[in-house]
Design a protein around this motif. Structure first.
Motif, PDB file in Angstrom:
ATOM      1  N   LEU A 143       0.980  -1.298  -0.025  1.00  0.00           N
ATOM      2  CA  LEU A 143      -0.028  -0.364  -0.031  1.00  0.00           C
ATOM      3  C   LEU A 143       0.894   1.264   0.309  1.00  0.00           C
ATOM      4  O   LEU A 143       1.238   1.251   0.882  1.00  0.00           O
ATOM      5  CB  LEU A 143      -0.686   0.200   1.269  1.00  0.00           C
ATOM      6  N   LEU A 145       1.408   5.103   0.156  1.00  0.00           N
ATOM      7  CA  LEU A 145       0.910   6.806   0.193  1.00  0.00           C
ATOM      8  C   LEU A 145       1.374   7.889  -0.107  1.00  0.00           C
ATOM      9  O   LEU A 145       2.480   7.493  -0.603  1.00  0.00           O
ATOM     10  CB  LEU A 145       0.805   6.559   1.947  1.00  0.00           C
ATOM     11  N   LEU A 161      -6.469   3.066   6.498  1.00  0.00           N
ATOM     12  CA  LEU A 161      -7.289   4.409   5.864  1.00  0.00           C
ATOM     13  C   LEU A 161      -8.288   4.767   5.972  1.00  0.00           C
ATOM     14  O   LEU A 161      -8.844   3.587   6.795  1.00  0.00           O
ATOM     15  CB  LEU A 161      -7.439   3.952   3.750  1.00  0.00           C
ATOM     16  N   VAL A 167      -8.847   4.185  -3.139  1.00  0.00           N
ATOM     17  CA  VAL A 167      -7.556   3.371  -3.718  1.00  0.00           C
ATOM     18  C   VAL A 167      -7.481   3.221  -4.922  1.00  0.00           C
ATOM     19  O   VAL A 167      -8.576   2.540  -5.754  1.00  0.00           O
ATOM     20  CB  VAL A 167      -7.764   2.168  -2.830  1.00  0.00           C
ATOM     21  N   LEU A 201      -0.274   9.271  -7.494  1.00  0.00           N
ATOM     22  CA  LEU A 201      -0.904   9.715  -6.292  1.00  0.00           C
ATOM     23  C   LEU A 201      -0.380  10.128  -5.450  1.00  0.00           C
ATOM     24  O   LEU A 201      -0.947  11.444  -4.961  1.00  0.00           O
ATOM     25  CB  LEU A 201      -0.343   8.529  -5.758  1.00  0.00           C
ATOM     26  N   SER A 207      -6.005   8.669  -2.193  1.00  0.00           N
ATOM     27  CA  SER A 207      -5.654   8.206  -1.306  1.00  0.00           C
ATOM     28  C   SER A 207      -4.848   7.568  -0.821  1.00  0.00           C
ATOM     29  O   SER A 207      -3.690   7.541   0.170  1.00  0.00           O
ATOM     30  CB  SER A 207      -6.714   7.187   0.177  1.00  0.00           C
ATOM     31  N   ALA A 208      -4.201   6.413  -1.589  1.00  0.00           N
ATOM     32  CA  ALA A 208      -3.477   5.419  -2.014  1.00  0.00           C
ATOM     33  C   ALA A 208      -3.433   4.953  -3.446  1.00  0.00           C
ATOM     34  O   ALA A 208      -4.553   4.910  -4.104  1.00  0.00           O
ATOM     35  CB  ALA A 208      -3.456   4.634  -1.088  1.00  0.00           C
TER      36      ALA A 208
END
Length: 350
Positions: A143, A145, A161, A167, A201, A207-208
């Motif tokens: 994941l 960020l 999250l 995502v 991103l 968000s991720a």
């Protein structure tokens, strides 16, 4: 990178994954291999930064094993590369990133091709063979960020999250598995190379995003705000983190040349993972994850198959002799079918 795996009730020991091979030691010096007059090698590769990094890993290891070997890298554009902005599901599921490389092998334009194992179809032309599987890089998903966030790089058992987070991923497997645990999440399609995805991103579009840990490591991006996902949370794609070196089956001298970089445990694990997919009749877009590794002389594997929307996930664990990974795969595939795998696959293809 060290991590601890847990597959079902089996707790696996700490393991390290390796990047570029400064400590690579060939098993057999080239000078004593009967390779005739062979002193040059043409490697076929895709042109992305990640594909080139992987090919150069192989070339570096082969040069170290075979001093004096002249190696040329030849870039070949694939269907998946040419349609970089199209959703993968719209392009079909077989050979998107490999067919043109295989054609170059068959035509004699290149001697060997380096593939990401997870991109290679489970059924290849009979005239071709995978002649080496080097040691695997970290197979887990990560994941990722936005840049600048402070993260604890421990393996995640759940997603940190907020509700309704967006995502980005182009993988139905990742989307379905993550939605199963977090149905509140939203998902966005994302294509392009790793740098392009990271720029999107960091610009705040998502968000991720979820990427393969191996790709980040091979590109020197291991220090990004990336959190490895436990295989029980998001089981990797069959063969993820492994490379496949492919050549014509009628060129045994090439198989012998590259045998020095072959890693038996990675071959056993990736063969078992991919065999499950083949036995179920699925392609690389089926939402199935499989992760296997050899520990204590046994091959242990976890397989998770989700329905396309993540409403249900079935899981099986199998183990057996690493010398017979196909047998382990047969046990896993049979157990999946007993739990309704065919219904899941019909929902995906229908």
């Amino acid at each position: 990178m060290a991590c601890r795996w847990a597959l079902g009730s089996a707790s696996l020991a700490s393991v390290s994954f390796h990047g570029l091979p400064p400590s690579f030691t060939p098993r057999t010096p080239w000078s004593i291999l009967p390779l005739g007059n062979m002193n040059s090698l043409i490697i076929g590769t895709r042109g992305s930064a990640l594909a080139l990094a992987q090919t150069r890993w192989v070339a570096s290891a082969l040069r170290k094993a075979h001093p004096g070997l002249n190696i040329e890298e030849r870039v070949i554009r694939t269907t998946g590369d040419a349609a970089a902005d199209a959703p993968l599901a719209s392009l079909g599921s077989v050979g998107l990133f490999t067919s043109e490389l295989e054609r170059a092998l068959l035509d004699g334009d290149v001697d060997i091709a380096v593939h990401s194992m997870k991109d290679l179809p489970t059924e290849s032309p009979a005239e071709l063979a995978v002649v080496a599987v080097p040691q695997r890089e970290d197979p887990r998903d990560a994941l990722v960020l936005p840049e600048g966030q402070n993260v604890d790089p421990q393996e995640l058992q759940e997603l940190p999250l907020p509700p309704g987070a967006v995502v980005a991923t182009c993988s139905l497997r990742r989307r379905a598995q993550l939605a199963a645990g977090r149905p509140d999440l939203s998902f966005a399609e994302i294509r392009g190379n790793v740098d392009t995805r990271l720029r999107k991103l960091d610009s705040g579009q998502f968000s991720a995003c979820v990427l393969a840990s191996a790709g980040l490591i091979r590109l020197g991006l291991a220090d990004r705000a990336a959190l490895p996902l436990a295989p029980a949370l998001c089981t990797p794609a069959p063969g993820q983190g492994a490379l496949a070196v492919q050549a014509r089956a009628d060129r045994p001298e090439l198989a012998q040349l590259v045998s020095v970089i072959h890693h038996a445990d990675t071959w056993a694990a990736s063969t078992a993972e991919r065999a499950v997919l083949r036995l179920l009749g699925g392609g690389c877009q089926v939402p199935m994850g499989a992760f296997a590794r050899v520990d204590g002389g046994r091959l242990a594997m976890i397989v998770r198959l989700a329905d396309p929307f993540g409403r249900q996930v079935i899981r099986v664990d199998a183990e057996g002799d690493p010398r017979d990974p196909e047998a382990v795969a047969r046990v896993a595939a049979a157990a999946l079918r007993q739990q309704g795998a065919d219904r899941f696959l019909e929902a995906h293809t229908g």
